[in-house]
Scaffold this active site. Structure first.
Site, PDB file in Angstrom:
ATOM      1  N   PHE A  52      30.633  32.462  35.597  1.00  0.00           N
ATOM      2  CA  PHE A  52      30.792  31.630  34.408  1.00  0.00           C
ATOM      3  C   PHE A  52      31.353  30.247  34.735  1.00  0.00           C
ATOM      4  O   PHE A  52      31.037  29.261  34.065  1.00  0.00           O
ATOM      5  CB  PHE A  52      31.696  32.320  33.392  1.00  0.00           C
ATOM      6  N   PHE A  73      38.463  28.792  45.704  1.00  0.00           N
ATOM      7  CA  PHE A  73      39.009  29.252  46.980  1.00  0.00           C
ATOM      8  C   PHE A  73      37.913  30.034  47.688  1.00  0.00           C
ATOM      9  O   PHE A  73      37.696  31.204  47.419  1.00  0.00           O
ATOM     10  CB  PHE A  73      40.229  30.129  46.738  1.00  0.00           C
ATOM     11  N   GLU A  74      37.193  29.366  48.573  1.00  0.00           N
ATOM     12  CA  GLU A  74      36.060  29.980  49.259  1.00  0.00           C
ATOM     13  C   GLU A  74      36.216  29.869  50.772  1.00  0.00           C
ATOM     14  O   GLU A  74      36.855  28.951  51.278  1.00  0.00           O
ATOM     15  CB  GLU A  74      34.747  29.306  48.830  1.00  0.00           C
ATOM     16  N   ASP A 110      43.990  27.553  47.103  1.00  0.00           N
ATOM     17  CA  ASP A 110      44.571  28.532  46.180  1.00  0.00           C
ATOM     18  C   ASP A 110      44.953  27.859  44.869  1.00  0.00           C
ATOM     19  O   ASP A 110      45.965  27.160  44.784  1.00  0.00           O
ATOM     20  CB  ASP A 110      45.797  29.173  46.838  1.00  0.00           C
ATOM     21  N   LEU A 138      39.172  31.673  36.663  1.00  0.00           N
ATOM     22  CA  LEU A 138      39.566  32.313  37.926  1.00  0.00           C
ATOM     23  C   LEU A 138      39.337  33.819  37.860  1.00  0.00           C
ATOM     24  O   LEU A 138      39.593  34.446  36.839  1.00  0.00           O
ATOM     25  CB  LEU A 138      41.046  32.060  38.218  1.00  0.00           C
ATOM     26  N   TYR A 234      38.555  49.500  30.848  1.00  0.00           N
ATOM     27  CA  TYR A 234      38.550  48.042  30.748  1.00  0.00           C
ATOM     28  C   TYR A 234      39.512  47.555  29.663  1.00  0.00           C
ATOM     29  O   TYR A 234      40.654  47.237  29.943  1.00  0.00           O
ATOM     30  CB  TYR A 234      37.126  47.500  30.511  1.00  0.00           C
ATOM     31  N   LEU A 272      28.065  40.895  32.362  1.00  0.00           N
ATOM     32  CA  LEU A 272      27.086  40.380  33.312  1.00  0.00           C
ATOM     33  C   LEU A 272      27.404  40.874  34.709  1.00  0.00           C
ATOM     34  O   LEU A 272      28.534  41.270  35.011  1.00  0.00           O
ATOM     35  CB  LEU A 272      27.088  38.850  33.294  1.00  0.00           C
ATOM     36  N   THR A 274      28.555  40.341  38.053  1.00  0.00           N
ATOM     37  CA  THR A 274      29.347  39.406  38.850  1.00  0.00           C
ATOM     38  C   THR A 274      29.992  40.205  39.970  1.00  0.00           C
ATOM     39  O   THR A 274      30.004  41.443  39.949  1.00  0.00           O
ATOM     40  CB  THR A 274      30.451  38.719  38.019  1.00  0.00           C
TER      41      THR A 274
END
Length: 397
Positions: A52, A73-74, A110, A138, A234, A272, A274
């Site tokens: 999203f 943060f990748e 971060d 996030l 959930y 969705l 993800t």
């Protein structure tokens, strides 16, 4: 190098730069096909690299011509080892934005930390002056608290009693029973710290105090409610407590933003595929049944369709933003239609390993999952050498 998908549970350990680029281009083309949205012109997206958040950045830029700053943060690529998909998504986004003459810069680090908040503020001041939309998207399983220094870990657990129900291994199509032990209070508290509203509030405080929020600025965070069949694990579980906290935080932020006539909203979005949702037991089975029905009804949406509709039909209509009785924007309206949920419930009772491929859309789930990592796109030659060392233009290495 030749890059193929390598799976470990609900994670793919590789990502394809050309496939991720195709994914981004497809989303851009969709947004452009829907026409101009009279939306925000200077946008900060916190959690901008996948799902999203990425869809929000694409919709802002290519739907409204917005300048965007993305924070994420990748993992960067190294020789012979791919980056995470969010890295390649962000590289592709910047390349396409630059081609279109749109401002786009990114910060990799971060987002929970004070340092990244300050770095973002400095960039806004230097390049944009102020922002008029802040997207908070996030999805991290851990958070190092910037004040206490404590590392908190979220958990996916029910509250009160053991949860047992059906789930599916979406790789094999095997439907089985899953049981999850209930959370203790520490589990609940940690999950709220990681996935609740505190960090969103910290971001907005920092941005407001630094003077980088434009008058009338809006901020949006994303949430999910879902159906009765998933609520134990959930919405009534540990994640649900965090989402309750996030939704309550919207009212606090709105109060805090009165000095700049700002407003905070939580948008409740559709289920969705993800990386985060694939990790939650029960959800893959629910999504595969839901997809079958929503596609047959012509109301299925992926991330980009969902966010484009949110912007065009909820946020930027020129009228007051419509909300439910708890102040939330409901863009999950098609998913939660009574007729669709009744049919999901009926199929859920019938679902087995033998019939799921017929009554559900497991192939669509698998396709969407592969797409997250840049695999499964027809226009990409996966037998050709790919440049795993692709860089994000605005990030100095």
């Amino acid at each position: 190098m030749i890059i193929e998908p390598r799976m470990r549970g609900f994670i793919c350990l590789t990502a394809h730069p050309d496939g991720c680029a195709q994914n981004v281009k497809n989303q851009i083309e969709y947004v452009k096909s829907k026409g101009h949205i009279d939306g925000a012109k200077k946008v900060l997206v916190i959690g901008a690299s996948t799902g999203f958040g990425l869809a929000s950045r694409i919709t802002s830029a290519f739907g409204s011509g917005a300048a965007t700053i993305g924070v994420f943060f990748e993992k960067e690529p190294t020789a012979g080892k791919t980056a995470t998909p969010g890295w390649y998504n962000s590289a592709a986004f910047e390349i396409e934005a630059n081609k279109a003459g749109l401002y786009a810069k990114s910060i990799n680090g971060d987002a929970f930390s004070n340092e990244i908040k300050q770095q973002t503020i400095d960039l806004i001041k230097a390049d944009l002056g102020q922002v008029d939309l802040v997207i908070y998207s996030l999805a991290s399983p851990v958070r190092l608290h910037p004040v206490t220094g404590v590392l908190h870990r979220s958990v996916l657990k029910p509250i009160g009693q053991t949860f047992s129900n059906k789930t599916v291994d979406f790789h094999t199509g095997i439907v089985s029973q899953v049981s999850i032990e209930p959370a203790n209070q520490e589990d609940i508290d940690n999950t709220v710290v990681v996935m609740g509203g505190e960090d969103w509030s910290m971001w907005m405080d920092a941005l407001k105090n630094a003077g980088v929020l434009a008058n009338g600025a809006t901020t949006i965070a994303y949430s999910y409610i879902g159906p009765e069949v998933t609520e134990a694990v959930y919405r009534k579980g540990t994640i649900g407590r965090a989402k309750d906290d996030l939704e309550a935080t919207a009212f606090k932020i709105t109060d805090d933003l009165k000095s700049v006539n700002g407003k905070a909203y939580v948008s409740v979005n559709k289920a969705l595929v993800t990386q985060a949702s694939s990790a939650i037991p029960v959800i893959p089975l629910y999504i595969s049944l839901l997809y079958k029905i929503m596609k047959a009804e012509g109301v299925h949406e992926g991330c980009i369709e969902q966010i484009q509709r949110l912007f065009e039909q909820r946020l930027y209509t020129g009228n007051e933003v419509p909300t439910d009785d708890k102040g939330r924007i409901r863009i999950d309206d098609w998913e939660m239609r009574d007729d669709i949920q009744e049919r999901v419930k009926t199929l859920w009772a019938k679902a087995t390993s033998e019939n799921l491929s017929e009554i559900g859309d497991l192939s669509g789930y698998k396709q969407d999952f592969l797409n997250l990592f840049g695999f499964g796109f027809q226009k990409v030659d996966y037998n050709a050498d790919a440049n795993e060392l692709l860089l994000i233009p605005s990030i100095k290495n």
